[in-house]
Each structure stands twice: as structure tokens, then as C-alpha cells.
Design a protein around this motif. Structure first.
Motif, mmCIF file in Angstrom:
data_model
loop_
_atom_site.group_PDB
_atom_site.id
_atom_site.type_symbol
_atom_site.label_atom_id
_atom_site.label_comp_id
_atom_site.label_asym_id
_atom_site.label_seq_id
_atom_site.Cartn_x
_atom_site.Cartn_y
_atom_site.Cartn_z
ATOM 1 N N CYS A 1 38.562 -19.258 39.800
ATOM 2 C CA CYS A 1 38.314 -18.886 38.407
ATOM 3 C C CYS A 1 39.159 -17.656 38.102
ATOM 4 N N VAL A 2 39.316 -17.378 36.826
ATOM 5 C CA VAL A 2 40.189 -16.278 36.405
ATOM 6 C C VAL A 2 39.693 -14.933 36.948
ATOM 7 N N GLY A 3 38.355 -14.806 37.065
ATOM 8 C CA GLY A 3 37.791 -13.535 37.538
ATOM 9 C C GLY A 3 38.235 -13.144 38.942
ATOM 10 N N GLN A 4 38.755 -14.082 39.721
ATOM 11 C CA GLN A 4 39.223 -13.748 41.083
ATOM 12 C C GLN A 4 40.600 -13.091 41.089
ATOM 13 N N ILE A 5 41.286 -13.159 39.970
ATOM 14 C CA ILE A 5 42.670 -12.654 39.927
ATOM 15 C C ILE A 5 42.670 -11.126 39.912
ATOM 16 N N PRO A 6 43.521 -10.414 40.642
ATOM 17 C CA PRO A 6 44.556 -10.956 41.514
ATOM 18 C C PRO A 6 44.007 -11.481 42.841
ATOM 19 N N ILE A 7 44.524 -12.610 43.246
ATOM 20 C CA ILE A 7 44.133 -13.195 44.534
ATOM 21 C C ILE A 7 45.400 -13.734 45.198
ATOM 22 N N TYR A 8 45.697 -13.230 46.374
ATOM 23 C CA TYR A 8 46.900 -13.652 47.105
ATOM 24 C C TYR A 8 46.603 -13.543 48.586
ATOM 25 N N TYR A 9 47.344 -14.333 49.382
ATOM 26 C CA TYR A 9 46.949 -14.465 50.785
ATOM 27 C C TYR A 9 47.200 -13.202 51.597
ATOM 28 N N ASN A 10 48.247 -12.460 51.249
ATOM 29 C CA ASN A 10 48.636 -11.328 52.108
ATOM 30 C C ASN A 10 48.030 -10.019 51.620
ATOM 31 N N HIS A 11 46.727 -10.066 51.406
ATOM 32 C CA HIS A 11 46.009 -8.871 50.943
ATOM 33 C C HIS A 11 45.626 -8.007 52.146
ATOM 34 N N LYS B 1 32.064 -10.775 48.361
ATOM 35 C CA LYS B 1 32.888 -10.081 47.368
ATOM 36 C C LYS B 1 32.388 -10.299 45.932
ATOM 37 N N TYR B 2 31.820 -11.448 45.704
ATOM 38 C CA TYR B 2 31.293 -11.730 44.362
ATOM 39 C C TYR B 2 29.897 -12.321 44.497
ATOM 40 N N LEU B 3 29.044 -12.062 43.516
ATOM 41 C CA LEU B 3 27.717 -12.691 43.510
ATOM 42 C C LEU B 3 27.817 -14.128 43.024
ATOM 43 N N ASP B 4 28.831 -14.391 42.202
ATOM 44 C CA ASP B 4 28.832 -15.650 41.471
ATOM 45 C C ASP B 4 29.958 -16.610 41.820
ATOM 46 N N VAL B 5 30.782 -16.269 42.776
ATOM 47 C CA VAL B 5 31.816 -17.227 43.180
ATOM 48 C C VAL B 5 32.210 -16.927 44.627
ATOM 49 N N GLU B 6 32.589 -17.954 45.329
ATOM 50 C CA GLU B 6 33.071 -17.732 46.702
ATOM 51 C C GLU B 6 34.303 -16.857 46.659
ATOM 52 N N GLU B 7 34.537 -16.117 47.723
ATOM 53 C CA GLU B 7 35.698 -15.225 47.655
ATOM 54 C C GLU B 7 37.021 -15.932 47.991
#
Ligand code: NOJ
Length: 700
Positions: free
Chosen positions: A544-554, A564-570
């Protein structure tokens, strides 16, 4: 492309030029009005963009050579993924991980463009992009600096292949320097607040790579970076680009970006904007007229040292020498007829389109059998000839686009009933559209829905706050699913979309992006198994948009196991490097030639990959490293290599990667590239979340 020898030659030319003529070299316009013709006649303009056709370009070149100044013109154009033969958008093609193929598409684009007088190509776009809301993710190679650098090199090599003598050469113009992709909120042109470290670790490497490959020019970006917009950013342009990266070529502003320093609040008026631009090292002012109107007075008033003008003019003239423009600036006006859209280029466009496709989900419904009785093709993009061209389609002609309907028709025998219904427009419902489409779906053995974004929903300033399939199409999809569960979703889009619902509810999803003119043929080949999908994502798909920014090399947190979130998997929905095939690959026997090495030593990591399915297929084998503890925290994984292999059913291949300083080093506190002793995790696998792992110890 620009070297000391050419700069020396250019210096001799510049010595004999008037101040007005020298400033003229720094002036570029994107229009051809009376005023620009005047400048041409006076020899006081150095380059153009947006002028097309050999005849028009020849006329300009002839006119300038008749002026007192006699310096031929640079002619630029946005040849982003093809000139007239249109290839997949760059984000799509990056998913092929096929550097030779990418290089070839650029060489063809350059060959076509140069045959009509273009000698500066405003590409490659090598901005690392981690925010799919940003429309320009479509133009680049995704989120990874390593892959981005490899692709930057391949593209520069292709654009600058220049294997001809009958016309001027072409320079690439790598863009947009720098951190343009870090625009806040994914809103194009927005400022970027990025640490020095992130600039150097993430955004700079592709530019470094392009420069090492000999890229002749670089475009600076529109954005403000940490308080200093790039078109007036002395630190990034002079200290980093010139002094550190040793870039000798030409820096071009983006469209009117020197003048835009005023709106940024970085210059009071055009005069100050010109002052800041030239001081920062912007050689060419694209279209704003700021240099043309102000540099002369700035020099005469003693505010700008004439040496700055000389230096910029020398670089531009050195580039013109490199492009062979002084020997040949006119083009044979019939040349393009022999060059453009040659059959071989169209074959490359098809290969590129096939290899860009990423299979996101398949419960076994794909590939479809050619012996089906009936198939429904539903959606606004099924028979669309414009949108598959994608953003920045240059001189691509929709007439040349093969739609999915056409591609499938040409593949199936006449006995198969093909039922087509548009259902809705891309952004609007059609009266009665859903009902008609449902009827078609009900009557068919299988349904292929082609949905997604219009070509102009990505690209410059085409940002989105929602990343769903546009509403009317989503509704259509939900309704069709009520009458037929055998729905294969084919997506055409210029960025990652949020597809959680689709992933849960559909048997198969094919990410086809905007694939260019061969879209329909490539998609049909994949759907019916004539080509086994092999693309892998180069950008993360969020849930979902709320996860952005999301990238593998964090980076890790100090509490990595916390939610990380109550309402979506991280986790993302589809991670970087992910993509399915019609066959299956098994990874085993990861081995390091040594498990402990001394600083400076090199080893080999190798693993075996077996095709355990029943079809031949290509696999993109990925090699990641994690530095577990260091003086500077490191990402949880970093891509350091990849290899594309082809395996027959049952076949096993061993793949090797070298591990040495290049792979293990980090930028220390003083930004020196060093390897620190410690433990590293080595991983070889099919994507950024799965794979085999081993530890490597590095000791002093
Ligand atoms: C603005 C865009 O940002 C840039 O990418 C492009 O090359 C120029 N306009 C010229 O069209």
C-alpha cells in the motif's frame, strides 16, 4: 568523450572568439522563432533541442557556418527508449537484467536519431528511484545503485557507439544530476533533503559509472538539494562532479532550470540566476535565455570572470570536436530512409519487450493452451495503440504498435473464438461497458484482462498519490471475477502498483509495463508459452502507499523483530529481484573458495542452479552481500553481482562471483572507500529475500 587533447584544441578556437560568440556557445534554445534565427545568423548560439528532421537541422547548420563564428551546432533530443523504433520504457527493460540487450536498444536509438541530425541524446536517465509515486521511475532502472550503475554504463556505451563516418557522432547526456529521484513525497521537481552519505552511496554511483564509461555530457536536475538547487549548486557541480569525479564533459541545465533559481528563492532575478549558474559550473543554459541576456553585462561589470565563460565554451567546443561536427555537420537527407525502423531493429524491440515482462503470480493457469475454444479479452488497453508506447515515446508512431488483441489474433488459429470488450476507459466508465464485458467473460473459457495506466500517467510531473489500478478498471475487474474466475491480469503501467487485492484474488498476474511497439506480440508470446518469462523486478512493489519508501537495501533498526505497522505487514508485496518463470529453479551447494580471508585477498563464491521444471528457461542469479558490523551501519543486503543463465529441463549450471575489495568495501566516516575486517554474509539467490547464505570472515 571530452579529453585534455580536445580541450587544448578548443582553447585555441576560443582564443579567437568574441565575448558574445563565446557566450553564444552556452546558449541553447528549444524553439525556432525569429529571435533564434537571428542568433544563428550572428553565430551567437551553441545548441538547440526540439528541432527535428534532417532538412531543418541542415538548414541551421549551414546558416551557422555562414556566420562569422562558424561553430556547428549541437542538436539535442529526448530519445529515452527509442527514436522511431520504440522499445520498452527503461524501467521495464531494466527488469531484463540484460546489459547487452539494453546497450543494443540504445545503439539503435542513437543510430536512428543521428540519421536525422541529432547529436546529443538527453538520456540515460540514471536517477535511483525509491518512490513509485514519482512519475519518473518509468524512465530509470529502478532502486538499486549497483544495477543502476551497470545499466548506466550499458546505455552510455550504446548511445555513444558511433560506428559510422557519414554523420556527426552522438553524445549521451546522463541525467538528472543529482538526487532528483529523492523528490519529497514523490512529487516531481520537489526538493530533496538527502544526507551526504546517501548521496554518495545511493545517488552518485550511476553518475560515476557513466563518467567512467566516457559520457560526454550530464544534465543537472531541477531540484533543490539540501537548500541549494542543482543549477546553482557549486558544491555538487564543481567540487564533486568536476574535482572528485573528474568529469571533463559538458553540464547542461534542465529546461529553464537556471531561471527557475528565482522561484526556488535562490536568486533574486535572472541576472543573479545567471551569475549563480555560471559560477556553479552549468555550461549550457537550456531555453531560459538567462545566460544570453545577462552574462555579457556580468562580465563587463566585473562580476563574472571571463575565464568562467572561456572554460565553459572550451568544454562545449571540445565536445563538438569529439562529435566530429567540425568535419561533418550536414546529413544526407535520404539517410534516415535506410536507417530507420529496419527489420533487425524491430526484432530487437520484440526481444526487449519479451524480456522485460515479469510474471508476478501464477497458480498454474499460465501458459494458456492454444487449443482453447474461446478467450475473452477485456479492458481499455487490449486494443490500444497509443498507451503501450509509454511516456517519452519520442517519434514513435502508434500505427506501428501491435496491440494485445492483434498479437493474440496472430497467434491463435481461426477456430478459437476471441471475444473482445473494452469494458471501460482507462479513467472513466463506459455506459453499459461492464454488462457487455461480463457477458463476454461468461461465454469464454478464459479471460485475459489488460488494465493499467495510460502512457502519460508516468514520466515528467505525472505523479500519483494512489497506486491502485484506476477505479473504473478495478471495478470492471471485480465484476468480471464474479462471472469467471479464470482471469489472467496483464498490467501495462509505468511504475509499481499496489496489487494486494489482485494478488489474493486472481490466478495470474503478468507485469507487462509499457513495452513499446511490440507490446502485443511479446505479451501473446508470454501468455501462450512461446516465451518463458524471465524478467525480475528492479523496484519494490509495496502493499500500500503508506509503506513508501520501501526498498530492499534498507538499514536495520535496533529492534528488527518489532512490528512496523499495526495495519499492514511490513514486507513488500513483491520484492526487488522477484519474478516467476514457467519452470522452477533450485539453488544448492553454495561454496566460498575460502571462508576466511585477509584484507586485500579475493575469493570466489559459487552456487549451483538446477532447472527442476519441464521447460527451458532463463534465470537471473543474484549475488548479495551484507556487512554485519562496521564503523558505519550497512544495508541488510546489497546487490553486488548478477548473471543471467539459460537452463534446459534437468540441467545444472554453476555460477561464480568474485568477492574482493569492490564488493566488500564501504565509505568510511571520511568517505574513503575501505574494507573493514569483520563478518560478511554472502548470499546467492533468485531475488532479494530468498537464497543460500554463508559467512565470510575478513581479518587483518
Ligand atoms: C525536462 C526534463 O526534466 C528533461 O529530462 C528533458 O531532457 C528536458 N526537459 C528536455 O526536454
Amino acid at each position: 568523450m571530452v579529453n585534455e587533447k580536445l580541450l587544448k584544441q578548443a582553447r585555441e578556437i576560443v582564443k579567437n572568439m568574441s565575448l558574445e560568440e563565446k557566450i553564444g556557445q552556452l546558449v541553447q534554445y528549444g524553439k525556432l522563432k525569429e529571435r533564434q534565427w537571428d542568433l544563428v545568423k550572428k553565430g551567437q548560439i551553441g545548441s538547440f533541442l526540439n528541432v527535428s528532421g534532417a532538412k531543418n537541422i541542415n538548414e541551421l547548420q549551414r546558416e551557422i557556418l555562414n556566420s562569422d563564428c562558424k561553430i556547428p551546432l549541437i542538436i539535442g533530443d529526448d530519445v529515452i527508449h527509442g527514436y522511431k523504433t520504440i522499445f520498452p520504457i527503461p524501467l521495464a527493460l531494466s527488469c531484463s537484467f540484460d546489459l547487452e540487450l539494453i546497450e543494443e536498444t540504445c545503439a539503435i536509438s542513437s543510430e536512428e536519431a543521428s540519421s536525422e541530425g541529432i547529436n546529443m541524446i538527453f538520456a540515460p536517465m540514471i536517477d535511483i528511484a525509491r518512490d513509485p509515486r514519482w512519475g519518473r521511475v518509468a524512465e530509470g532502472a529502478g532502486e538499486d545503485p549497483y544495477l543502476g550503475s551497470e545499466i548506466a554504463k550499458a546505455r552510455v556505451r550504446g548511445y555513444q557507439r558511433n560506428n559510422w563516418n557519414d554523420r556527426p557522432f552522438v553524445t549521451a547526456c546522463a541525467k538528472h544530476y543529482i538526487a532528483y529521484g529523492a523528490a519529497e513525497g514523490g512529487r516531481d521537481y520537489n526538493g530533496a533533503d538527502v544526507s551526504e552519505r546517501t548521496i554518495r552511496e545511493v545517488y552518485l554511483p550511476p553518475f560515476k559509472a557513466a563518467i567512467e564509461e566516457g559520457c560526454g555530457s550530464i544534465m543537472c536536475s531541477f531540484n533543490d538539494l539540501n537548500g541549494e538547487p542543482l543549477s546553482g549548486n557549486e558544491y555538487m557541480l564543481r567540487k564533486v562532479l568536476r574535482d572528485e569525479l573528474n568529469f571533463k564533459g559538458v553540464v547542461v541545465s534542465d529546461w529553464e532550470s537556471v531561471e527557475e533559481l528565482i522561484d526556488h528563492g535562490f536568486a533574486e532575478d535572472k541576472k543573479e540566476a545567471a551569475y549563480k549558474g555560471i559560477k556553479a559550473g552549468v555550461d549550457i543554459d537550456m531555453n531560459s535565455g538567462t545566460y544570453e541576456e545577462n552574462l555579457y553585462n556580468l562580465v563587463k561589470e566585473g562580476l563574472v570572470d571571463e575565464a568562467l565563460i572561456d572554460e565553459a565554451a572550451e568544454r562545449i567546443i571540445a565536445l563538438k570536436l569529439a562529435l566530429n561536427l567540425f568535419n561533418i555537420s550536414e546529413i544526407d537527407e535520404k539517410l534516415s530512409e535506410k536507417v530507420i525502423r529496419n527489420k533487425k531493429y524491430i526484432d530487437v524491440a520484440l526481444e526487449a519487450a519479451r524480456k522485460s515482462i515479469v510474471l508476478l503470480k501464477n497458480d498454474g493457469i499460465l501458459p494458456l493452451s492454444k487449443n482453447i475454444k474461446s478467450i475473452a479479452l477485456i479492458g481499455p488497453l487490449v486494443d490500444d495503440k497509443v498507451n503501450p508506447l509509454g511516456c517519452w515515446a519520442c517519434k514513435g508512431d502508434p500505427k506501428n504498435v501491435v496491440t494485445v488483441l492483434e498479437g493474440i489474433k496472430s497467434k491463435l488459429s481461426e477456430d478459437v473464438v476471441i471475444n473482445y470488450s473494452k469494458g471501460c476507459e482507462i479513467l472513466e466508465e463506459i455506459d453499459g461497458g461492464i454488462e457487455e464485458a461480463k457477458k463476454v467473460a461468461e461465454d469464454s473459457e478464459v479471460v485475459v484482462m489488460v488494465l493499467g495506466e495510460a502512457g502519460n500517467m508516468s514520466g515528467e510531473n505525472n505523479n500519483r498519490a494512489y497506486l491502485d489500478i484506476p477505479k473504473p478498471q478495478k471495478r470492471l475487474l471485480e465484476e468480471i471475477l464474479k462471472v469467471n474466475k479464470r482471469v489472467v491480469l496483464v498490467l501495462m503501467n509505468g511504475r509499481p502498483l499496489t496489487l494486494e487485492w489482485e494478488d489474493k484474488n486472481l490466478p495470474a498476474i503478468v507485469e507487462a509495463w509499457h513495452l513499446g511497439e511490440q507490446s502485443g506480440n511479446a505479451i501473446a508470446d508470454i501468455l501462450f508459452g512461446d516465451f518463458n518469462p524471465s524478467g525480475k523486478l528492479t523496484i519494490t512493489f509495496p502493499r500500500c502507499v503508506g509503506q513508501i519508501p520501501i526498498y530492499y537495501n534498507h538499514k536495520n533498526t535496533g529492534r528488527p523483530t518489532f512490528k512496523k505497522y499495526l495495519d499492514v505487514e511490513e514486507t513488500p508485496l513483491y520484492p526487488f529481484g522477484y519474478g516467476l518463470s514457467y519452470t522452477k529453479f533450485e539453488y544448492f551447494d553454495l561454496e566460498l573458495s575460502k571462508e576466511e580471508i585477509k584484507l586485500g585477498e579475493k575469493i570466489i563464491a559459487k552456487a549451483k542452479i538446477k532447472n527442476v521444471g519441464d521447460r527451458e528457461g532463463e534465470e537471473i542469479v543474484q549475488f548479495y552481500i551484507r556487512d554485519i558490523s562496521a564503523s558505519i551501519t550497512r544495508p541488510v543486503k546489497e546487490l553486488k553481482g548478477f548473471k543471467k543463465i539459460s537452463l534446459k529441463p534437468g540441467e545444472v549450471k554453476e555460477v561464480e562471483f568474485e568477492i574482493g575489495e569492490k564488493e566488500l568495501a564501504l565509505l568510511d566516516k571520511d568517505y574513503n572507500f575501505v574494507v573493514e575486517p569483520g563478518t560478511f554474509k554472502i548470499c546467492i539467490g533468485p531475488n532479494s529475500v530468498e537464497g543460500l547464505e554463508k559467512e565470510l570472515k575478513v581479518v587483518k
